[in-house]
Design a protein around this motif. Structure first.
Motif, mmCIF file in Angstrom:
data_model
loop_
_atom_site.group_PDB
_atom_site.id
_atom_site.type_symbol
_atom_site.label_atom_id
_atom_site.label_comp_id
_atom_site.label_asym_id
_atom_site.label_seq_id
_atom_site.Cartn_x
_atom_site.Cartn_y
_atom_site.Cartn_z
ATOM 1 N N ASP A 17 33.548 40.097 55.067
ATOM 2 C CA ASP A 17 34.735 40.295 54.216
ATOM 3 C C ASP A 17 35.267 38.932 53.759
ATOM 4 O O ASP A 17 35.627 38.739 52.585
ATOM 5 N N ALA A 18 35.373 37.998 54.710
ATOM 6 C CA ALA A 18 35.913 36.670 54.381
ATOM 7 C C ALA A 18 35.003 35.975 53.365
ATOM 8 O O ALA A 18 35.484 35.371 52.394
ATOM 9 N N TYR A 19 33.703 36.091 53.554
ATOM 10 C CA TYR A 19 32.745 35.461 52.644
ATOM 11 C C TYR A 19 32.905 36.025 51.223
ATOM 12 O O TYR A 19 32.895 35.276 50.244
ATOM 13 N N ALA A 20 33.095 37.343 51.127
ATOM 14 C CA ALA A 20 33.286 37.966 49.809
ATOM 15 C C ALA A 20 34.572 37.454 49.155
ATOM 16 O O ALA A 20 34.622 37.219 47.945
ATOM 17 N N ALA A 21 35.622 37.247 49.959
ATOM 18 C CA ALA A 21 36.900 36.765 49.419
ATOM 19 C C ALA A 21 36.810 35.314 48.952
ATOM 20 O O ALA A 21 37.681 34.828 48.233
ATOM 21 N N LEU A 22 35.747 34.611 49.367
ATOM 22 C CA LEU A 22 35.578 33.195 49.017
ATOM 23 C C LEU A 22 34.494 32.960 47.975
ATOM 24 O O LEU A 22 34.319 31.837 47.496
ATOM 25 N N THR A 23 33.768 34.022 47.623
ATOM 26 C CA THR A 23 32.620 33.815 46.731
ATOM 27 C C THR A 23 32.613 34.748 45.525
ATOM 28 O O THR A 23 31.725 34.611 44.684
ATOM 29 N N THR A 24 33.554 35.681 45.447
ATOM 30 C CA THR A 24 33.611 36.551 44.276
ATOM 31 C C THR A 24 34.907 36.263 43.505
ATOM 32 O O THR A 24 35.901 35.832 44.095
ATOM 33 N N ILE A 25 34.867 36.502 42.215
ATOM 34 C CA ILE A 25 36.058 36.246 41.386
ATOM 35 C C ILE A 25 37.204 37.150 41.842
ATOM 36 O O ILE A 25 38.338 36.678 42.022
ATOM 37 N N ASP A 26 36.918 38.426 42.062
ATOM 38 C CA ASP A 26 37.966 39.346 42.526
ATOM 39 C C ASP A 26 38.547 38.896 43.863
ATOM 40 O O ASP A 26 39.758 38.978 44.082
ATOM 41 N N GLY A 27 37.677 38.472 44.757
ATOM 42 C CA GLY A 27 38.141 38.022 46.063
ATOM 43 C C GLY A 27 39.055 36.819 45.944
ATOM 44 O O GLY A 27 40.177 36.811 46.468
ATOM 45 N N LEU A 28 38.589 35.789 45.234
ATOM 46 C CA LEU A 28 39.377 34.556 45.078
ATOM 47 C C LEU A 28 40.697 34.822 44.351
ATOM 48 O O LEU A 28 41.736 34.258 44.702
ATOM 49 N N ALA A 29 40.650 35.700 43.348
ATOM 50 C CA ALA A 29 41.866 36.041 42.593
ATOM 51 C C ALA A 29 42.848 36.839 43.436
ATOM 52 O O ALA A 29 44.013 36.989 43.068
ATOM 53 N N GLY A 30 42.379 37.330 44.586
ATOM 54 C CA GLY A 30 43.230 38.138 45.449
ATOM 55 C C GLY A 30 44.049 37.342 46.444
ATOM 56 O O GLY A 30 44.934 37.891 47.103
ATOM 57 N N TRP A 31 43.757 36.038 46.573
ATOM 58 C CA TRP A 31 44.544 35.244 47.540
ATOM 59 C C TRP A 31 44.927 33.856 47.032
ATOM 60 O O TRP A 31 45.925 33.300 47.461
ATOM 61 N N TRP A 32 44.159 33.266 46.079
ATOM 62 C CA TRP A 32 44.504 31.898 45.670
ATOM 63 C C TRP A 32 45.236 31.890 44.328
ATOM 64 O O TRP A 32 46.403 31.535 44.276
ATOM 65 N N THR A 33 44.544 32.279 43.271
ATOM 66 C CA THR A 33 45.250 32.398 41.991
ATOM 67 C C THR A 33 44.623 33.516 41.174
ATOM 68 O O THR A 33 43.382 33.635 41.115
ATOM 69 N N GLU A 34 45.474 34.305 40.557
ATOM 70 C CA GLU A 34 44.979 35.431 39.756
ATOM 71 C C GLU A 34 44.123 34.934 38.597
ATOM 72 O O GLU A 34 43.230 35.633 38.140
ATOM 73 N N ASP A 35 44.414 33.706 38.127
ATOM 74 C CA ASP A 35 43.683 33.144 36.995
ATOM 75 C C ASP A 35 42.440 32.391 37.507
ATOM 76 O O ASP A 35 42.404 31.157 37.532
ATOM 77 N N THR A 36 41.455 33.158 37.943
ATOM 78 C CA THR A 36 40.190 32.633 38.466
ATOM 79 C C THR A 36 39.064 33.136 37.578
ATOM 80 O O THR A 36 38.977 34.339 37.324
ATOM 81 N N THR A 37 38.225 32.210 37.100
ATOM 82 C CA THR A 37 37.120 32.620 36.217
ATOM 83 C C THR A 37 35.858 31.818 36.552
ATOM 84 O O THR A 37 35.947 30.685 37.031
ATOM 85 N N ALA A 38 34.728 32.418 36.273
ATOM 86 C CA ALA A 38 33.456 31.688 36.399
ATOM 87 C C ALA A 38 33.195 31.006 35.067
ATOM 88 O O ALA A 38 33.225 31.660 34.029
#
Lengths: 149, 149
Positions: A17-38
């Motif tokens: 779960d943690a790995y997904a939150a750190l490697t997917t756009i949805d995951g990263l946008a869910g805790w760091w910044t909503e404006d996350t893009t590849a």
């Protein structure tokens, strides 16, 4: 060289779960910044809405090891961040997904580094909340810690 | 030697308010731990209720400068903390009372140091809340960040 260090754990969560939150756009946008893009195969762009205007970072993904490690280099951002490295090391300890965090390679322990250290802590708590409850507090709904946001 | 660094600001607060929260028993008990006592003229004892039992630190007050500085040395506590120094530097920036924090002199960046760095951030946010609202989140009502509490 000085580093920012943190450690958090999410209960009833897995390193996957943690790995997904750190490697997917949805995951990263869910805790760091909503404006996350590849912006490229190996570059992720993070932008933040701040009182003083937009700001942010581009991270080059240097290493990923599922359930174990995510390692970025800052390739665009404030001068103090440029060339620094960010590592998330994951470990399962029973029911807990543990995240050991390091933002390394700061040249000087400037006031901005103090600010970023505290801010990272609050974002990692946001990551913990995302993993435990399904909802974090990414920018622009992040915790205000000072006049610098 | 490695240091923990943080910076927070409390809005509509003064450095005198911050100084009081760092130098009086009531103030310290309002954001760090409720179990705060003076054990000598210049030594303050902090005890924490944790799932693994009671733990804590004794701090020798080395320097105090009203509205500007509080400087402690850890004289009792876990081995990693013994002999380390903690500094709170205060500055008024307009309507904001700014606290620059340093916990310096760690011998090694061990996992426990990562944990303490994150934990300090959450306690400094508790200090900010105390200054802004009159109510912080001291132990035993502090934020749980991991299996280590």
């Amino acid at each position: 060289m000085v580093d920012i260090l943190h450690r958090i754990g999410a209960e009833s969560a897995t390193v996957d779960d943690a790995y997904a939150a750190l490697t997917t756009i949805d995951g990263l946008a869910g805790w760091w910044t909503e404006d996350t893009t590849a912006v490229a195969d190996d570059v992720i762009r993070f932008r933040f809405t701040l009182p003083q205007g937009e700001d942010g970072f581009d991270m080059k993904v240097l290493e990923t090891e599922p359930g174990k490690l995510v390692h970025w280099e800052v390739v665009k951002g404030p001068e103090e961040w440029l060339g620094t490295h960010i590592r998330f090391e994951l470990a399962q300890e029973g029911d807990w997904a543990i995240v050991m965090f390091r933002h390394e390679g700061w040249k000087e322990p400037v006031p901005f580094m103090h600010h970023c250290s505290t801010k990272w802590a609050t974002f990692l708590v946001s990551l913990k909340e995302l993993l435990e409850t399904g909802k974090g507090s990414p920018n622009p709904n992040d915790l205000l810690i000072s006049d610098w946001h």
